[in-house]
Design an enzyme around this catalytic site. Structure first.
Site, PDB file in Angstrom:
ATOM      1  N   SER A 174      -8.377  -4.880   9.741  1.00 34.60           N
ATOM      2  CA  SER A 174      -9.008  -4.049   8.704  1.00 34.60           C
ATOM      3  C   SER A 174     -10.468  -4.413   8.491  1.00 34.60           C
ATOM      4  O   SER A 174     -11.209  -3.644   7.897  1.00 34.60           O
ATOM      5  CB  SER A 174      -8.358  -4.224   7.345  1.00 34.60           C
ATOM      6  OG  SER A 174      -7.020  -4.198   7.394  1.00 34.60           O
ATOM      7  N   CYS A 178      -5.755  -9.732   0.542  1.00 36.59           N
ATOM      8  CA  CYS A 178      -4.984 -10.496   1.532  1.00 36.59           C
ATOM      9  C   CYS A 178      -4.793  -9.721   2.828  1.00 36.59           C
ATOM     10  O   CYS A 178      -4.514  -8.524   2.764  1.00 36.59           O
ATOM     11  CB  CYS A 178      -3.634 -10.842   0.911  1.00 36.59           C
ATOM     12  SG  CYS A 178      -2.401 -11.391   2.102  1.00 36.59           S
ATOM     13  N   PRO A 179      -4.937 -10.306   4.009  1.00 39.99           N
ATOM     14  CA  PRO A 179      -5.260 -11.714   4.283  1.00 39.99           C
ATOM     15  C   PRO A 179      -6.763 -12.012   4.307  1.00 39.99           C
ATOM     16  O   PRO A 179      -7.146 -13.170   4.445  1.00 39.99           O
ATOM     17  CB  PRO A 179      -4.654 -11.921   5.672  1.00 39.99           C
ATOM     18  CG  PRO A 179      -4.744 -10.579   6.329  1.00 39.99           C
ATOM     19  CD  PRO A 179      -4.561  -9.569   5.238  1.00 39.99           C
ATOM     20  N   GLY A 180      -7.603 -10.970   4.204  1.00 35.83           N
ATOM     21  CA  GLY A 180      -9.023 -11.300   4.041  1.00 35.83           C
ATOM     22  C   GLY A 180      -9.996 -10.631   5.007  1.00 35.83           C
ATOM     23  O   GLY A 180     -11.138 -11.059   5.136  1.00 35.83           O
ATOM     24  N   GLY A 181      -9.546  -9.568   5.653  1.00 38.27           N
ATOM     25  CA  GLY A 181     -10.442  -8.879   6.588  1.00 38.27           C
ATOM     26  C   GLY A 181     -11.721  -8.372   5.923  1.00 38.27           C
ATOM     27  O   GLY A 181     -12.809  -8.458   6.488  1.00 38.27           O
ATOM     28  N   ASP A 227      -5.515 -10.952  -5.072  1.00 40.17           N
ATOM     29  CA  ASP A 227      -4.291 -10.494  -4.401  1.00 40.17           C
ATOM     30  C   ASP A 227      -3.202 -11.524  -4.662  1.00 40.17           C
ATOM     31  O   ASP A 227      -3.508 -12.724  -4.763  1.00 40.17           O
ATOM     32  CB  ASP A 227      -4.520 -10.356  -2.879  1.00 40.17           C
ATOM     33  CG  ASP A 227      -3.527  -9.413  -2.218  1.00 40.17           C
ATOM     34  OD1 ASP A 227      -2.308  -9.591  -2.420  1.00 40.17           O
ATOM     35  OD2 ASP A 227      -3.980  -8.499  -1.501  1.00 40.17           O
ATOM     36  N   ASP A 274      -3.230  -9.155 -10.713  1.00 40.70           N
ATOM     37  CA  ASP A 274      -3.075  -7.733 -10.435  1.00 40.70           C
ATOM     38  C   ASP A 274      -4.473  -7.101 -10.415  1.00 40.70           C
ATOM     39  O   ASP A 274      -5.213  -7.206 -11.402  1.00 40.70           O
ATOM     40  CB  ASP A 274      -2.214  -7.119 -11.551  1.00 40.70           C
ATOM     41  CG  ASP A 274      -2.011  -5.617 -11.360  1.00 40.70           C
ATOM     42  OD1 ASP A 274      -2.706  -5.018 -10.511  1.00 40.70           O
ATOM     43  OD2 ASP A 274      -1.155  -5.058 -12.067  1.00 40.70           O
ATOM     44  N   ASP A 291      -9.049  -2.313  -1.324  1.00 39.88           N
ATOM     45  CA  ASP A 291      -8.210  -1.760  -0.248  1.00 39.88           C
ATOM     46  C   ASP A 291      -6.738  -1.784  -0.674  1.00 39.88           C
ATOM     47  O   ASP A 291      -5.847  -1.934   0.153  1.00 39.88           O
ATOM     48  CB  ASP A 291      -8.433  -2.615   1.018  1.00 39.88           C
ATOM     49  CG  ASP A 291      -7.855  -1.989   2.286  1.00 39.88           C
ATOM     50  OD1 ASP A 291      -7.654  -0.766   2.303  1.00 39.88           O
ATOM     51  OD2 ASP A 291      -7.620  -2.728   3.253  1.00 39.88           O
ATOM     52  N   LYS A 309      -5.867   6.169  -0.002  1.00 40.65           N
ATOM     53  CA  LYS A 309      -4.788   6.439   0.962  1.00 40.65           C
ATOM     54  C   LYS A 309      -4.335   7.873   0.710  1.00 40.65           C
ATOM     55  O   LYS A 309      -4.073   8.265  -0.438  1.00 40.65           O
ATOM     56  CB  LYS A 309      -3.621   5.466   0.754  1.00 40.65           C
ATOM     57  CG  LYS A 309      -4.054   4.017   0.587  1.00 40.65           C
ATOM     58  CD  LYS A 309      -4.480   3.369   1.889  1.00 40.65           C
ATOM     59  CE  LYS A 309      -5.106   1.999   1.644  1.00 40.65           C
ATOM     60  NZ  LYS A 309      -5.658   1.338   2.797  1.00 40.65           N
TER      61      LYS A 309
END
Ligand SMILES: C[S@@+](CC[C@H](N)C(=O)[O-])C[C@H]1O[C@@H](n2cnc3c(N)ncnc32)[C@H](O)[C@@H]1O
Length: 366
Positions: free
Chosen positions: A188, A221-224, A240, A260, A277, A306
Site C-alpha cells: 500500500s 498498520c503495518p505501516g506502508g 491502529d 480508534d 486508509d 473504499k
C-alpha cells in the site's frame, strides 16, 4: 477530430463514462460515451464540431477522478497494412498537430493488451522518426508541446490524436512507474507515494512534504503509508490497533497509538499531514475528514474512499460535494482533488489542502 479517448482502470469504464458525460455537460458539451466493459478505456463522441477540442482545453484533467489520460482523436484507423502501418498514422496527424513534443504509443491497461504492448515498443522508434520528418513532432522532445498519442486497441487498429501538455497526465498510459521499496512494510505504500506524485507538484515537495513536519496516519498498520512519511523525515503518530512494523519503530520517528481512528484527537496544533486508509463506509470516513479540516487539526490530508459495488461515481461525487459544502459553510478555502490511482483497487484517493479559514481554526472543538 471530434472524439475524446479516456483511459481508466479495468472494470471502471462505466464510472469513467458517467463522469465524462456529466463533466462535459457542465461545459455545455454534449455527446455519447461508448463503453466496452473491461476494456479499460472509454470513447466520448461529441455531437458538435469543435467540442472535443473544447473538452481537452477547458475540462481540467485534474478534475477527473476515473480517467488516467484524456486525448482528442478522430475515426478509428482500421486494418493498417502490416507492411506499412506508419504512412496512414502520419497522414492522419499531419495538419492536426504541429511540432508535438512527445510521442506515446499506448494500449489499454489490461492483461490482454500485453502482447500488443510489445509491438508498440518496437513501433515507437520508426514512427517517431517519420513523425519528426513530417513536422508532426519537433526534432527534440519538448514537454511544453502537445503529446501525440497512438492508441492500439487491436493489431493494426488504433486511434491517433493528441493531448495538451498543460492538461494531461504526464505519464505513459497515465500510469506513474514507481518501484516498490523493498524495506516498506506493505505494498500500500505505493498508493501514498503515487498520491504525492499526482496531487503535489514535484517542485513543492520540499516545502509541503518537509523534514520535521508532524503527521498522523489513521488506520496505519503495518505501516506502508507511515513509511512514506518517515522517508520524508516526518514525525508520525500512527493510529491502529494492529502493530507497526519494527523497522519503522526503530527509526524513532513513529509513535504507535492503539486507538480508534474515529475517536482519536490530536494533542498538538501543528500537524501538517493527516492520512487515512481505514476500511470503512465512505460517508463515515468523509465525515471524519471534514471534522479534521473544519477544526483545523491538519493542513493537508490524503485519504481513501473504499467504493461500493454500484453507483460508484455518484457515491464519490456525493462525498466530495459534502466536503465542499461543509468547508464552504465554515468559510474554509480548500483545494479538493480525487483520483482513482493506478495502485488503487475498489477505491479512490482524495487530497484536500486547507488554505485559509475566514472564521479561524476553531481548535477548541474537540
Ligand atoms: C488497508 S489497512 C491500512 C494499510 C496501511 N495504510 C499500510 O500502508 O500499511 C486498514 C487498517 O485500518 C485499520 N482500521 C480499521 N478501522 C479502524 C479504526 N476504527 N481505528 C483505527 N484503525 C482502524 C485496520 O486495523 C487496518 O490495519
Amino acid at each position: 477530430m471530434n472524439k475524446v479517448v479516456l483511459y481508466c482502470r479495468q472494470g471502471f469504464e462505466k464510472e469513467c463514462a458517467a463522469e465524462i458525460t456529466d463533466k462535459a455537460a457542465q461545459l455545455e458539451v454534449y455527446g455519447f460515451a461508448r463503453v466496452k466493459e473491461h476494456s479499460a478505456w472509454v470513447l466520448f463522441e461529441c455531437y458538435q464540431d469543435g467540442d472535443a477540442e473544447k473538452l481537452i482545453k477547458n475540462l481540467p484533467f485534474m478534475s477527473l477522478i476515473f480517467a488516467r489520460q484524456m486525448f482528442i482523436t478522430g475515426e478509428l484507423l482500421k486494418d493498417l497494412p502490416p507492411e506499412d502501418r506508419i504512412t496512414p498514422v502520419v497522414a492522419t496527424l499531419t495538419g492536426q498537430v504541429d511540432k508535438g513534443g512527445d510521442l506515446r504509443v499506448e494500449v489499454a491497461d489490461t492483461n490482454e493488451s500485453k502482447e500488443l504492448m510489445k509491438f508498440c515498443r518496437k513501433f515507437t522508434v520508426p514512427l517517431r522518426g517519420a513523425l519528426r520528418a513530417a513536422g508532426v513532432l519537433s526534432k527534440v522532445e519538448n514537454n511544453r508541446r502537445p503529446v501525440v498519442h497512438v492508441f492500439f486497441i487491436a493489431p493494426g487498429c488504433c486511434y491517433v490524436g493528441y493531448s495538451l501538455s498543460t492538461n494531461n497526465s504526464p505519464f505513459y498510459m497515465g500510469i506513474p512507474r514507481l518501484k516498490f521499496p523493498s524495506d516498506a512494510p506493505s505494498r500500500s505504500t505505493l498508493k501514498l507515494e503515487e498520491a504525492f506524485h499526482v496531487f503535489i507538484p514535484e517542485d513543492e515537495w520540499d516545502e509541503r512534504l518537509a523534514n520535521g513536519m508532524y503527521a498522523v496516519d489513521l488506520g496505519a498498520c503495518p505501516g506502508g503509508w507511515t513509511y512514506q512519511l518517515v522517508k520524508r523525515n516526518m514525525w508520525v503518530s500512527s493510529v491502529d490497533n494492529g502493530p507497526m512494523a519494527q523497522s519503522l519503530m526503530d527509526t524513532g520517528q513513529v509513535t504507535w497509538l492503539r486507538e480508534d481512528g474515529f475517536r482519536f484527537r490530536p494533542n498538538r496544533n501543528n500537524i501538517s499531514w493527516m492520512v487515512c486508509d481505514m476500511v470503512e463506509k465512505p460517508a463515515k470516513v468523509t465525515a471524519l475528514m471534514v471534522q479534521w479540516l473544519v477544526n483545523g487539526w491538519c493542513r493537508e490530508t490524503i485519504f481513501n474512499l473504499k467504493l461500493p459495488m454500484k453507483k460508484r461515481y455518484e457515491e464519490v461525487s456525493q462525498n466530495l460535494a459534502f466536503i465542499r459544502n461543509a468547508l464552504d459553510e465554515q468559510g474554509i478555502n480548500a483545494t479538493i482533488q480525487a483520483r482513482q490511482l493506478y495502485h488503487d483497487r475498489e477505491e479512490v484517493t482524495v487530497h484536500v489542502r486547507r488554505w485559509w479559514a475566514a472564521v479561524g481554526g476553531r481548535r477548541d472543538e474537540r
